[in-house]
Design a protein around this motif. Structure first.
Motif, PDB file in Angstrom:
ATOM      1  N   SER A  70       4.120   3.169   9.807  1.00 34.76           N
ATOM      2  CA  SER A  70       3.699   3.258   8.398  1.00 34.76           C
ATOM      3  C   SER A  70       2.203   3.491   8.199  1.00 34.76           C
ATOM      4  CB  SER A  70       4.131   2.040   7.585  1.00 34.76           C
ATOM      5  OG  SER A  70       5.549   1.982   7.511  1.00 34.76           O
ATOM      6  N   ALA A  71       1.408   3.498   9.262  1.00 37.50           N
ATOM      7  CA  ALA A  71      -0.024   3.768   9.116  1.00 37.50           C
ATOM      8  C   ALA A  71      -0.237   5.259   8.859  1.00 37.50           C
ATOM      9  CB  ALA A  71      -0.789   3.335  10.360  1.00 37.50           C
ATOM     10  N   ARG A  72      -1.246   5.551   8.035  1.00 37.31           N
ATOM     11  CA  ARG A  72      -1.491   6.938   7.668  1.00 37.31           C
ATOM     12  C   ARG A  72      -2.911   7.112   7.147  1.00 37.31           C
ATOM     13  NH1 ARG A  72       1.843   4.060   4.269  1.00 37.31           N
ATOM     14  NH2 ARG A  72       1.323   4.045   2.060  1.00 37.31           N
ATOM     15  N   THR A  73      -3.349   8.354   7.133  1.00 37.37           N
ATOM     16  CA  THR A  73      -4.651   8.679   6.559  1.00 37.37           C
ATOM     17  C   THR A  73      -4.530   8.725   5.044  1.00 37.37           C
ATOM     18  OG1 THR A  73      -4.301  11.075   6.457  1.00 37.37           O
ATOM     19  CG2 THR A  73      -5.188  10.188   8.527  1.00 37.37           C
ATOM     20  N   ASN A  74      -5.666   8.742   4.367  1.00 41.59           N
ATOM     21  CA  ASN A  74      -5.709   9.152   2.959  1.00 41.59           C
ATOM     22  C   ASN A  74      -5.545  10.668   2.932  1.00 41.59           C
ATOM     23  OD1 ASN A  74      -6.382   6.526   2.294  1.00 41.59           O
ATOM     24  ND2 ASN A  74      -8.314   7.054   1.312  1.00 41.59           N
ATOM     25  N   ASN A  90       6.525   9.624  16.773  1.00 42.20           N
ATOM     26  CA  ASN A  90       6.950  10.462  15.649  1.00 42.20           C
ATOM     27  C   ASN A  90       6.036  10.192  14.465  1.00 42.20           C
ATOM     28  OD1 ASN A  90       9.482  11.621  16.739  1.00 42.20           O
ATOM     29  ND2 ASN A  90      10.056   9.474  16.848  1.00 42.20           N
ATOM     30  N   GLY A  91       5.673  11.264  13.783  1.00 41.97           N
ATOM     31  CA  GLY A  91       4.788  11.113  12.644  1.00 41.97           C
ATOM     32  C   GLY A  91       5.133  12.083  11.538  1.00 41.97           C
ATOM     33  N   LEU A  92       4.240  12.134  10.578  1.00 38.94           N
ATOM     34  CA  LEU A  92       4.402  13.000   9.415  1.00 38.94           C
ATOM     35  C   LEU A  92       3.095  13.743   9.157  1.00 38.94           C
ATOM     36  CD1 LEU A  92       6.143  10.335   7.208  1.00 38.94           C
ATOM     37  CD2 LEU A  92       7.255  12.392   8.116  1.00 38.94           C
ATOM     38  N   TYR A  93       3.230  14.968   8.677  1.00 40.90           N
ATOM     39  CA  TYR A  93       2.085  15.767   8.239  1.00 40.90           C
ATOM     40  C   TYR A  93       2.485  16.411   6.925  1.00 40.90           C
ATOM     41  CZ  TYR A  93      -1.075  19.711   7.743  1.00 40.90           C
ATOM     42  OH  TYR A  93      -1.981  20.608   7.242  1.00 40.90           O
ATOM     43  N   GLN A  94       1.591  16.343   5.939  1.00 42.01           N
ATOM     44  CA  GLN A  94       1.914  16.951   4.650  1.00 42.01           C
ATOM     45  C   GLN A  94       0.674  17.591   4.048  1.00 42.01           C
ATOM     46  OE1 GLN A  94       3.478  14.317   1.603  1.00 42.01           O
ATOM     47  NE2 GLN A  94       4.272  16.044   0.436  1.00 42.01           N
ATOM     48  N   GLU A  95       0.862  18.832   3.575  1.00 44.70           N
ATOM     49  CA  GLU A  95      -0.160  19.521   2.800  1.00 44.70           C
ATOM     50  C   GLU A  95       0.167  19.353   1.330  1.00 44.70           C
ATOM     51  OE1 GLU A  95      -0.384  23.614   4.116  1.00 44.70           O
ATOM     52  OE2 GLU A  95      -1.051  23.009   6.120  1.00 44.70           O
ATOM     53  N   ALA A 123       7.700   5.580   9.015  1.00 46.91           N
ATOM     54  CA  ALA A 123       7.870   4.178   8.631  1.00 46.91           C
ATOM     55  C   ALA A 123       8.331   3.314   9.804  1.00 46.91           C
ATOM     56  CB  ALA A 123       8.865   4.066   7.482  1.00 46.91           C
ATOM     57  N   ASN A 124       9.048   3.920  10.770  1.00 42.70           N
ATOM     58  CA  ASN A 124       9.652   3.139  11.850  1.00 42.70           C
ATOM     59  C   ASN A 124       9.077   3.387  13.240  1.00 42.70           C
ATOM     60  OD1 ASN A 124      11.576   1.881  10.089  1.00 42.70           O
ATOM     61  ND2 ASN A 124      12.647   3.837  10.042  1.00 42.70           N
ATOM     62  N   ASP A 125       8.222   4.378  13.393  1.00 39.54           N
ATOM     63  CA  ASP A 125       7.708   4.735  14.710  1.00 39.54           C
ATOM     64  C   ASP A 125       6.192   4.807  14.713  1.00 39.54           C
ATOM     65  OD1 ASP A 125      10.267   5.415  16.073  1.00 39.54           O
ATOM     66  OD2 ASP A 125      10.322   7.009  14.570  1.00 39.54           O
ATOM     67  N   LYS A 126       5.614   4.529  15.852  1.00 42.24           N
ATOM     68  CA  LYS A 126       4.180   4.767  15.995  1.00 42.24           C
ATOM     69  C   LYS A 126       3.991   6.229  16.376  1.00 42.24           C
ATOM     70  CE  LYS A 126       2.179   3.890  20.503  1.00 42.24           C
ATOM     71  NZ  LYS A 126       1.490   2.937  21.355  1.00 42.24           N
ATOM     72  N   MET A 127       2.776   6.722  16.190  1.00 42.44           N
ATOM     73  CA  MET A 127       2.453   8.092  16.552  1.00 42.44           C
ATOM     74  C   MET A 127       1.026   8.122  17.075  1.00 42.44           C
ATOM     75  SD  MET A 127       0.880  11.245  15.477  1.00 42.44           S
ATOM     76  CE  MET A 127       0.563  11.094  13.739  1.00 42.44           C
ATOM     77  N   LEU A 144     -10.289  11.652   0.363  1.00 42.99           N
ATOM     78  CA  LEU A 144      -9.805  11.657  -1.015  1.00 42.99           C
ATOM     79  C   LEU A 144      -8.995  10.384  -1.262  1.00 42.99           C
ATOM     80  CD1 LEU A 144      -8.837  15.431  -0.924  1.00 42.99           C
ATOM     81  CD2 LEU A 144     -10.919  14.444  -1.897  1.00 42.99           C
ATOM     82  N   LYS A 145      -8.069  10.442  -2.193  1.00 36.85           N
ATOM     83  CA  LYS A 145      -7.309   9.248  -2.597  1.00 36.85           C
ATOM     84  C   LYS A 145      -6.263   8.869  -1.533  1.00 36.85           C
ATOM     85  CE  LYS A 145      -3.856  11.760  -5.167  1.00 36.85           C
ATOM     86  NZ  LYS A 145      -3.506  12.940  -5.164  1.00 36.85           N
ATOM     87  N   PRO A 146      -5.864   7.583  -1.525  1.00 35.14           N
ATOM     88  CA  PRO A 146      -4.816   7.151  -0.595  1.00 35.14           C
ATOM     89  C   PRO A 146      -3.473   7.828  -0.898  1.00 35.14           C
ATOM     90  CG  PRO A 146      -6.001   5.261  -1.482  1.00 35.14           C
ATOM     91  CD  PRO A 146      -6.428   6.464  -2.283  1.00 35.14           C
ATOM     92  N   VAL A 147      -2.667   7.964   0.131  1.00 40.34           N
ATOM     93  CA  VAL A 147      -1.276   8.392  -0.022  1.00 40.34           C
ATOM     94  C   VAL A 147      -0.542   7.202  -0.641  1.00 40.34           C
ATOM     95  CG1 VAL A 147       0.817   9.069   1.218  1.00 40.34           C
ATOM     96  CG2 VAL A 147      -1.427   9.934   1.966  1.00 40.34           C
ATOM     97  N   THR A 148       0.124   7.418  -1.750  1.00 41.32           N
ATOM     98  CA  THR A 148       0.805   6.308  -2.408  1.00 41.32           C
ATOM     99  C   THR A 148       2.049   5.898  -1.623  1.00 41.32           C
ATOM    100  OG1 THR A 148       2.235   7.708  -3.762  1.00 41.32           O
ATOM    101  CG2 THR A 148       0.042   7.148  -4.678  1.00 41.32           C
ATOM    102  N   ASP A 149       2.525   4.689  -1.881  1.00 40.46           N
ATOM    103  CA  ASP A 149       3.770   4.241  -1.251  1.00 40.46           C
ATOM    104  C   ASP A 149       4.929   5.149  -1.656  1.00 40.46           C
ATOM    105  OD1 ASP A 149       2.469   2.182   0.054  1.00 40.46           O
ATOM    106  OD2 ASP A 149       2.986   0.671  -1.450  1.00 40.46           O
ATOM    107  N   GLU A 150       4.909   5.639  -2.900  1.00 39.83           N
ATOM    108  CA  GLU A 150       5.958   6.554  -3.355  1.00 39.83           C
ATOM    109  C   GLU A 150       5.916   7.867  -2.569  1.00 39.83           C
ATOM    110  OE1 GLU A 150       7.509   8.842  -7.397  1.00 39.83           O
ATOM    111  OE2 GLU A 150       5.848   7.428  -7.544  1.00 39.83           O
ATOM    112  N   GLU A 151       4.721   8.443  -2.407  1.00 41.82           N
ATOM    113  CA  GLU A 151       4.587   9.680  -1.628  1.00 41.82           C
ATOM    114  C   GLU A 151       5.040   9.462  -0.189  1.00 41.82           C
ATOM    115  OE1 GLU A 151       0.753  11.960  -3.576  1.00 41.82           O
ATOM    116  OE2 GLU A 151       0.368  10.097  -2.460  1.00 41.82           O
ATOM    117  N   PHE A 152       4.641   8.327   0.387  1.00 42.84           N
ATOM    118  CA  PHE A 152       5.015   8.018   1.761  1.00 42.84           C
ATOM    119  C   PHE A 152       6.525   7.810   1.887  1.00 42.84           C
ATOM    120  CE2 PHE A 152       5.378   5.120   5.459  1.00 42.84           C
ATOM    121  CZ  PHE A 152       4.853   5.969   6.423  1.00 42.84           C
ATOM    122  N   GLY A 153       7.111   7.124   0.919  1.00 42.49           N
ATOM    123  CA  GLY A 153       8.565   6.916   0.924  1.00 42.49           C
ATOM    124  C   GLY A 153       9.333   8.216   0.863  1.00 42.49           C
TER     125      GLY A 153
END
Length: 157
Positions: A70-74, A90-95, A123-127, A144-153
């Motif tokens: 669940s850790a992530r950048t802003n 496993n991770g996530l990347y979003q533009e 949410a379940n794996d480290k990367m 910039l601004k933090p990634v919201t919990d809604e965006e992350f979900g």
């Protein structure tokens, strides 16, 4: 070209930034997780082990970043782009304006200059990734601004 060869040699010698000792394989940590990154720019627990600093020979820095689940950048941008080399987990990347994409060990993400984006663990794996970040003058990132919990979900669906 010389910089790319140095980076590829450096990355090729790494199997992970923080490989744990395994009784059957007898491996040890290559790099410890490093220092915890500030909550001002990261959500959750993320750690940085610097590998290469900008200097008279290099207009980039490289570091090993470990994201716990669940850790992530802003959201942020890079004035001269960034490359991520995923080496564990496993991770996530979003533009901005696009759906999030799953990233995993072996993926290379080439982030163009000034593209608003974020990245981190699922949410379940480290990367763990190597981040190679170019500088424009003395600037390499604009936070910039933090990634919201809604965006992350939504990204974790």
């Amino acid at each position: 070209m010389k910089r790319l060869i140095v980076i590829l040699i450096m990355v090729g010698s790494l199997s992970a930034c923080n490989t744990k000792t395994d009784k059957t394989m007898n491996t040890t940590e290559i790099f410890p997780p490093g220092e915890q990154l500030p909550n001002e720019w990261f959500t959750g627990n993320a750690f940085l082990k610097p590998l290469v600093a900008k200097d008279k020979n290099n207009d980039f820095s490289a570091g090993c970043v470990t994201f716990t689940p669940s850790a992530r950048t802003n959201w942020h941008t890079h004035p001269k782009g960034q490359v991520l080399l995923v080496i564990e987990g496993n991770g996530l990347y979003q533009e901005i304006g696009k759906p999030a994409q799953v990233i995993k060990k072996g993926d290379v993400i080439n982030i163009p200059e000034n593209i608003e984006h974020w990245h981190g663990a699922t949410a379940n794996d480290k990367m763990v990734h190597i981040a190679i970040t170019n500088f424009k003058e003395d600037i390499q990132v604009t936070w910039l601004k933090p990634v919201t919990d809604e965006e992350f979900g939504l990204a974790n669906r």
